[in-house]
Motif scaffolding. Structure first.
Motif, PDB file in Angstrom:
ATOM      1  N   LEU B  70     -55.433  -3.838  17.507  1.00 41.99           N
ATOM      2  CA  LEU B  70     -56.337  -4.194  16.424  1.00 41.99           C
ATOM      3  C   LEU B  70     -56.184  -5.669  16.057  1.00 41.99           C
ATOM      4  O   LEU B  70     -57.178  -6.382  15.871  1.00 41.99           O
ATOM      5  CB  LEU B  70     -56.052  -3.305  15.209  1.00 41.99           C
ATOM      6  N   VAL B  71     -54.915  -6.132  16.008  1.00 39.93           N
ATOM      7  CA  VAL B  71     -54.668  -7.538  15.666  1.00 39.93           C
ATOM      8  C   VAL B  71     -55.316  -8.453  16.704  1.00 39.93           C
ATOM      9  O   VAL B  71     -56.047  -9.396  16.373  1.00 39.93           O
ATOM     10  CB  VAL B  71     -53.146  -7.802  15.601  1.00 39.93           C
ATOM     11  N   THR B  72     -55.067  -8.140  17.973  1.00 39.17           N
ATOM     12  CA  THR B  72     -55.605  -9.000  19.043  1.00 39.17           C
ATOM     13  C   THR B  72     -57.128  -8.957  19.060  1.00 39.17           C
ATOM     14  O   THR B  72     -57.799  -9.987  19.208  1.00 39.17           O
ATOM     15  CB  THR B  72     -55.050  -8.565  20.405  1.00 39.17           C
ATOM     16  N   LEU B  73     -57.689  -7.759  18.915  1.00 39.80           N
ATOM     17  CA  LEU B  73     -59.151  -7.643  18.930  1.00 39.80           C
ATOM     18  C   LEU B  73     -59.781  -8.391  17.763  1.00 39.80           C
ATOM     19  O   LEU B  73     -60.820  -9.028  17.909  1.00 39.80           O
ATOM     20  CB  LEU B  73     -59.563  -6.168  18.883  1.00 39.80           C
ATOM     21  N   THR B  74     -59.138  -8.310  16.586  1.00 40.97           N
ATOM     22  CA  THR B  74     -59.667  -9.013  15.416  1.00 40.97           C
ATOM     23  C   THR B  74     -59.692 -10.510  15.673  1.00 40.97           C
ATOM     24  O   THR B  74     -60.702 -11.187  15.443  1.00 40.97           O
ATOM     25  CB  THR B  74     -58.813  -8.707  14.172  1.00 40.97           C
ATOM     26  N   THR B  75     -58.564 -11.022  16.185  1.00 38.86           N
ATOM     27  CA  THR B  75     -58.511 -12.456  16.496  1.00 38.86           C
ATOM     28  C   THR B  75     -59.593 -12.826  17.508  1.00 38.86           C
ATOM     29  O   THR B  75     -60.316 -13.814  17.346  1.00 38.86           O
ATOM     30  CB  THR B  75     -57.147 -12.814  17.110  1.00 38.86           C
ATOM     31  N   THR B  76     -59.697 -12.010  18.551  1.00 39.09           N
ATOM     32  CA  THR B  76     -60.672 -12.295  19.604  1.00 39.09           C
ATOM     33  C   THR B  76     -62.088 -12.322  19.042  1.00 39.09           C
ATOM     34  O   THR B  76     -62.870 -13.232  19.310  1.00 39.09           O
ATOM     35  CB  THR B  76     -60.586 -11.223  20.703  1.00 39.09           C
ATOM     36  N   LEU B  77     -62.390 -11.310  18.241  1.00 42.72           N
ATOM     37  CA  LEU B  77     -63.738 -11.202  17.687  1.00 42.72           C
ATOM     38  C   LEU B  77     -64.042 -12.380  16.760  1.00 42.72           C
ATOM     39  O   LEU B  77     -65.116 -12.982  16.824  1.00 42.72           O
ATOM     40  CB  LEU B  77     -63.869  -9.881  16.931  1.00 42.72           C
ATOM     41  N   GLN B  78     -63.056 -12.736  15.912  1.00 42.57           N
ATOM     42  CA  GLN B  78     -63.266 -13.874  15.012  1.00 42.57           C
ATOM     43  C   GLN B  78     -63.454 -15.158  15.807  1.00 42.57           C
ATOM     44  O   GLN B  78     -64.354 -15.951  15.525  1.00 42.57           O
ATOM     45  CB  GLN B  78     -62.080 -14.015  14.047  1.00 42.57           C
ATOM     46  N   GLN B 130     -51.750 -17.390  11.970  1.00 41.88           N
ATOM     47  CA  GLN B 130     -53.010 -16.710  12.235  1.00 41.88           C
ATOM     48  C   GLN B 130     -54.132 -17.716  12.502  1.00 41.88           C
ATOM     49  O   GLN B 130     -54.941 -17.553  13.409  1.00 41.88           O
ATOM     50  CB  GLN B 130     -53.364 -15.776  11.063  1.00 41.88           C
ATOM     51  N   LEU B 134     -56.341 -18.230  15.976  1.00 41.45           N
ATOM     52  CA  LEU B 134     -57.797 -18.241  15.899  1.00 41.45           C
ATOM     53  C   LEU B 134     -58.357 -19.534  16.493  1.00 41.45           C
ATOM     54  O   LEU B 134     -59.341 -19.522  17.255  1.00 41.45           O
ATOM     55  CB  LEU B 134     -58.199 -18.115  14.429  1.00 41.45           C
ATOM     56  N   GLY B 217     -49.569  -9.128  17.867  1.00 40.97           N
ATOM     57  CA  GLY B 217     -50.658  -8.762  18.756  1.00 40.97           C
ATOM     58  C   GLY B 217     -50.133  -8.183  20.060  1.00 40.97           C
ATOM     59  O   GLY B 217     -48.925  -8.114  20.294  1.00 40.97           O
TER      60      GLY B 217
END
Lengths: 276, 272
Positions: B70-78, B130, B134, B217
């Motif tokens: 979830l952490v990695t996906l959130t960073t990726t998406l942002q 973070q 990003l 992540g």
């Protein structure tokens, strides 16, 4: 051998009101190519006039100058602000390019609506788009995308777009050059029908003798390098014209005269073809 | 799609089934072979874990791994969203003003050609962790969007440009009704590349940050598991990363197809 003689009788249609006149217009490009030199041309209200010439004679350049898409380097374009119906919008121009030039991402209806949208005329747009599509026989294709249409239908959509505003001058730059002969004949007929019923002034650029004779009241034959008017001929055959005219002796006679004029115009200035 | 059919003379339905079944069969074969080699050779899990062990680790560590995913996906998406907005935005800005383009374009190129692995440690010094992660995802991903969008905005049919001029279109109308729609296929192509790259950027930054501490992540899990010789968990995390990449690519392909299917040659299925 054809006798070249520039004293071909000039057309009798010089009456009525000119819409636009080119006066001594010259155009040279940065690479020293002189596209046009001292070009004089009157376009009379309501007429169908063709600019005929070999490729590279600057006929498309002349059309672009009339449209305001290109600035002449010499001379000027005079717009005659006539009284009456054309007074308010003497410069409402419709332009049909060599290619259909439709936006591939938009439906046919959206393409035809474009001029209205750009002018901020949204109020009665749908009705006008429908009317324009009906005029060119594309009523059933409003929601189609350009890639779903044949070459002839794309060109019809392009004509509908040019007609959707209250155009009084329709400029057409070899619009049917890329179409097959059958489609071309049909579109020639339909274009004549539109011209007869709508009373627009049409300036039609072509390199086809047969097309220019069939369509026009007046043919302006141009020379190449530099591009200027060689002579003009009037085609006095009455409208409406149809397939009978296309197969008549009159038509053949006009074609022969225009072909001779074109041959003289092409031979006149610059013998060696230097490409376009 | 069509070529295979022409070569092997099979029906379209069979072709579609084979397109799905063959890769799955290859996967099953590879996994079975791997399992067999590990079992027959008696290879210890800290050298090469068996597929089954990787799978059971995935299940047993699911709480930890899914939080990391979830952490990695959130960073990726942002990072991806910033790259999309920044890339398209900069391209539009460059397109509207030559001066801005001349001033900034070289630096966009420099950001792109400098390896992100080398930039990441510096970013981690100057930015909160973070934000640094990003920023890495963004730096890697924005350039393809910028370059593709620029190309798209400059690839508009010249006759259409003339047509818009003829009808007195404003700059705004030319941008929104002509240039941006015409650039759509290019923008979507750029986004497809950016999706994968933003995942790479996030992973690189997490790995660089790993030794610095607070990361959590998937990439950080891989580094951490490496230190602890927890090889099955490394494989499990890697599998998740790979799945995440596939998911991103698939999602962007669907988006691209939906936006282009009515008009662009790339999305049209031709009937032979």
């Amino acid at each position: 051998m054809i006798r070249c003689d520039r004293n071909v009788p000039v057309g009798s249609s010089k009456s009525g009101t000119p819409v636009v006149a080119l006066r001594g217009v010259g155009k040279s490009f940065a690479n020293d190519v002189v596209a046009l030199e001292r070009l004089d041309l009157d376009v009379w209200s309501g007429e169908f006039v063709s600019l005929l010439g070999p490729s590279g004679c600057g006929k498309s350049t002349a059309l672009r100058i009339i449209a305001g898409l290109s600035e002449p380097t010499r001379g000027k374009v005079e717009w005659v602000e006539a009284q009456g119906a054309y007074a308010a919008g003497a410069r409402r121009i419709g332009f049909v390019f060599q290619e259909p030039t439709l936006m591939p991402w938009a439906t046919v209806a959206a393409n035809v609506r474009l001029p209205l949208k750009l002018a901020g005329l949204a109020a009665d747009a749908p009705a006008r788009v429908d009317a324009a599509l009906a005029r060119v026989g594309l009523s059933g294709f409003a929601q189609s995308y350009p890639r779903e249409l044949s070459g002839g239908m794309k060109m019809r959509a392009s004509i509908a777009r040019a007609l959707v505003t209250e155009t009084n001058l329709l400029l057409m730059d070899e619009p049917f050059a890329a179409l097959d002969e059958i489609t071309r004949f049909r579109l020639n007929n339909d274009l004549l029908g539109l011209w007869e019923s709508l009373g627009k002034t049409v300036v039609f650029v072509t390199h086809s003798v047969f097309e220019s004779v069939y369509l026009s009241q007046r043919i302006v034959v141009m020379t190449r390098r530099p591009g200027r008017v060689f002579t003009e001929l009037s085609i006095d055959a009455p409208h409406p014209r149809d397939e009978r005219f296309r197969t008549s002796a009159d038509y053949a006679g006009y074609c022969r005269r225009v072909s001779e004029a074109l041959a003289c115009a092409s031979a006149g200035t610059d013998e060696a073809p230097t490409g376009s | 799609m069509g070529e295979g059919r022409a070569k092997d003379e099979i029906s379209p339905v069979a072709d579609r089934v084979l397109r799905v079944l063959l890769p799955i069969a290859m996967l099953a074969l590879g996994v079975a072979l791997w399992e067999l080699v590990v079992r027959v050779g008696g290879i210890p899990p800290y050298v090469l874990p068996s597929p089954w062990l990787v799978f059971s680790t995935l299940v047993s560590d699911r709480a930890l791994l899914s939080a990391s995913l979830l952490v990695t996906l959130t960073t990726t998406l942002q990072g991806f969203l910033l790259a999309a907005v920044g890339g398209v935005g900069l391209a539009v800005l460059f397109n509207q003003s030559r001066l801005i383009e001349y001033s900034l374009y070289p630096y966009a190129v420099i950001l792109q050609v400098t390896p992100i692995v080398a930039i990441a440690p510096l970013l981690l010094i100057y930015l909160p962790q973070q934000a640094a992660v990003l920023a890495c995802a963004w730096i890697v991903a924005f350039f393809p969007v910028l370059a593709n969008t620029t190309l798209g905005l400059n690839s508009v049919d010249h006759n259409l440009v003339d047509l818009f001029r003829l009808y007195g279109a404003t700059r705004r109308q030319v941008l929104f009704d002509l240039k941006l729609p015409a650039a759509q296929p290019y923008i979507l192509g750029g986004l497809k590349i950016a999706g994968g790259l933003s995942l790479i950027g996030a992973v690189v930054a997490e790995i660089a940050a790993g030794s610095a501490g607070a990361g959590s992540g998937l990439a950080y899990r891989i580094v951490e598991s490496g230190y602890r010789l927890n090889i099955p968990r490394m494989f499990a995390a890697l599998l998740l990363l790979s799945l995440a990449g596939i998911l991103i690519f698939f999602a962007l392909s669907v988006l691209s197809h939906l936006m282009l299917r009515r008009w662009h040659e790339s999305a049209i299925v031709r009937e032979v």
